[in-house]
Enzyme design. Sequence first.
Site, PDB file in Angstrom:
ATOM      1  CG  ASP A  17      38.748  24.965  40.165  1.00  0.00           C
ATOM      2  OD1 ASP A  17      38.359  26.381  39.902  1.00  0.00           O
ATOM      3  OD2 ASP A  17      38.193  24.381  41.318  1.00  0.00           O
ATOM      4  CD  GLU A  55      40.726  29.520  40.633  1.00  0.00           C
ATOM      5  OE1 GLU A  55      39.803  30.286  40.512  1.00  0.00           O
ATOM      6  OE2 GLU A  55      40.997  28.265  41.262  1.00  0.00           O
ATOM      7  CG  ASP A  92      37.545  25.039  34.829  1.00  0.00           C
ATOM      8  OD1 ASP A  92      38.430  24.790  35.856  1.00  0.00           O
ATOM      9  OD2 ASP A  92      37.122  26.314  34.753  1.00  0.00           O
TER      10      ASP A  92
HETATM   11  O1  TEU Z   1      37.380  29.071  42.676  1.00  0.00           O
HETATM   12  C1  TEU Z   1      38.428  28.874  43.757  1.00  0.00           C
HETATM   13  C2  TEU Z   1      38.583  29.813  44.608  1.00  0.00           C
HETATM   14  O2  TEU Z   1      39.586  30.306  44.803  1.00  0.00           O
HETATM   15  C3  TEU Z   1      37.325  30.574  44.850  1.00  0.00           C
HETATM   16  O3  TEU Z   1      37.489  30.303  46.209  1.00  0.00           O
HETATM   17  C4  TEU Z   1      37.150  31.958  44.600  1.00  0.00           C
HETATM   18  O4  TEU Z   1      37.912  32.605  45.408  1.00  0.00           O
HETATM   19  C5  TEU Z   1      35.700  32.169  45.183  1.00  0.00           C
HETATM   20  O5  TEU Z   1      34.799  31.395  44.118  1.00  0.00           O
HETATM   21  C6  TEU Z   1      35.230  33.478  45.173  1.00  0.00           C
HETATM   22  O6  TEU Z   1      33.930  33.533  45.525  1.00  0.00           O
HETATM   23  C7  TEU Z   1      37.395  27.841  41.756  1.00  0.00           C
HETATM   24  C8  TEU Z   1      36.183  28.313  40.671  1.00  0.00           C
HETATM   25  O7  TEU Z   1      36.670  29.217  39.956  1.00  0.00           O
HETATM   26  C9  TEU Z   1      34.861  28.473  41.252  1.00  0.00           C
HETATM   27  O8  TEU Z   1      34.056  28.884  40.453  1.00  0.00           O
HETATM   28  C10 TEU Z   1      34.325  27.118  42.127  1.00  0.00           C
HETATM   29  O9  TEU Z   1      33.315  27.763  42.913  1.00  0.00           O
HETATM   30  C11 TEU Z   1      35.613  27.013  43.058  1.00  0.00           C
HETATM   31  O10 TEU Z   1      36.651  26.695  42.518  1.00  0.00           O
HETATM   32  C12 TEU Z   1      35.329  25.512  43.579  1.00  0.00           C
HETATM   33  O11 TEU Z   1      35.342  24.607  42.516  1.00  0.00           O
END
Ligand code: TEU
Length: 582
Positions: free
Chosen positions: A237, A291, A135
């Site tokens: 991410d 993502e 990640d």
């Molecule tokens: O998530 C990014 C993201 O787009 C988030 O706004 C997601 O829609 C949200 O967590 C839903 O509640 C990534 C990671 O997957 C997440 O675990 C992290 O918290 C976030 O980035 C910040 O790094």
Amino acid sequence: MLKNMRLISYLIISIGCSFISCKYSVSARHADKIDSIPGRTWWKEAVIYQIYPRSFKDNDGDGVGDLKGIISKLDYIKSLGVDAVWLNPIYQSPNYDNGYDVSDYYKIQPQYGTMQDFDSLLQGLHERGIKLVMDIVVNHSSSQHDWFKQSRSSRTNPYRNYYHWWNAEKGKPTPRYSFFDVNNDAWKYDTLTNAYYLHYFAQQQPDLNWENSALREDIYKMLRFWLDKGVDGLRMDAFQFIAKDTTFPPFPAGYEKNIAKYYGNGPHLHDYIQEMSKEVLSKYPVMTVAEGADTSPEDAMKFVDPARHEFSMAYHFEGIDYGKYKPNYDLIGFKKIYSYWDSCFENKGWLAIFLANHDQPRMVSHWGNDAPQFRNVSSKMLTTFVMTMRGTPYYYYGDELGMDNIKFDKIEDYRDISTINAYQHEKNTGGDLEKFIEDKKRSARDNGRTPFQWDGNDNAGFTTGTPWIKINSDYKTVNEAAEEKDSNSVLNYFRKIVKLRKNNPVLVYGKYTLLDKDNPNVYAYTRELNGRKMLIVLNFKNKPATVNTGINLAKATLLLDNYSTPPEGNSLQPYEAVIYEL
Ligand code: TEU
């Protein structure tokens, strides 16, 4: 060699046919002409298993999962038949957002182990023919990263422009919404230099300034470090957010209801990705998955159109966000979304397929039915969907057991910063806290982060210490040891369908066609490739349903069914999933 192995496994499946309800073998006369498929690559054919390291297996008894714990379970991972493991962040972090706030990209989080443990893990995976996807969290760092410490120390520090600052003498910055902030305010005032810094996520996660080429060079250097170690894939991410219009223009009222539209795809986003690709990615045999390509198929395509040399694949959020955790979502709309996205990527580009991850509640609770009589069968049905759609399946640890939402009934049980801060926000603004807790039983991320249930012993065999988050009380029945012994378990169904997908490229590359599209209960589609055709019918409801595909099934071969008795005609039992070869 590879070809021979594929042939051998094909023969094994043809002759042995070990599916639960496999009434017939996959006939060799239908062998897919796989060598004639253009654009074949491992990551399109792979099943990717996501491990949340904090919750997989604790080796040292501190209540937190660790790398040695994962190493001790490598044979289990291998037994699933998956091709790659995606690990959520394992870098040094103060853990405000469970590792998504990195304070040193070159170090391993001490709770998880050492760099030596990491090297052993990578080696152990590779020895078993399993690839590793890391990640990469570079939209922001931790506020404890040395870059940020330097940046905030003075306006003239060389690292000042590694982040986004707004000097207070200019007045208040234009509002920006923060996902995880108690006040939803993405600008945090810092007295030290009389300036605000930007954080789309929590205060402890300041956004990095990609407009600064020195920062970009530092990121590329870090990527090379991990790729030189032999890492096979990178999950990028929150990548649609990295580029910003640094004049910070005002957005129209209500913009926060569509963050992706206003924050995503900023100026130069694709210039940066192409630069990264030229400088780093193109020099390694690496798979990359973006993502959050969550605006439109057209925007998502820009990330993955092979001619643009950016990323390998993307995942969209329209499917996962559909219905926003409502107890009864409308299946017709669900089918429309997946069919539309498939059609947009039919000729080029590639998508991920998933129904869960660490930002979501558990798959079975969200999309299926976790009532005891339906948990197993609806888990298997959903797994059938993920494994038979076009796109690379991303499968979340524990879903192969049918793990479900823990449904905490008090805020003290939660560990996730997004839930804790949202609760505080609700409290400060006089919101309905009872309703909040009720809603979170369906939607909270911590539902999907509880420890893996290895057996029926104390703490589900996850730890000998006190687990960092509560373990789901159903572990006495829902656990790996019990499911190993049951040929009909969710776990063994998962293994069978992984095998089925891997032995039948029609399920990977085949054309997708939606059937009976207005059926509100059943999702039916065919997959077709080089003269082979499969029909998949899935009853998404807790009651019997009928399907009208217009296909005469008299000559069809039943390949897999999540019930022990085959369907009669066009009738399906609750949550029944059937795969036919036509
Ligand atoms: O998530 C990014 C993201 O787009 C988030 O706004 C997601 O829609 C949200 O967590 C839903 O509640 C990534 C990671 O997957 C997440 O675990 C992290 O918290 C976030 O980035 C910040 O790094």
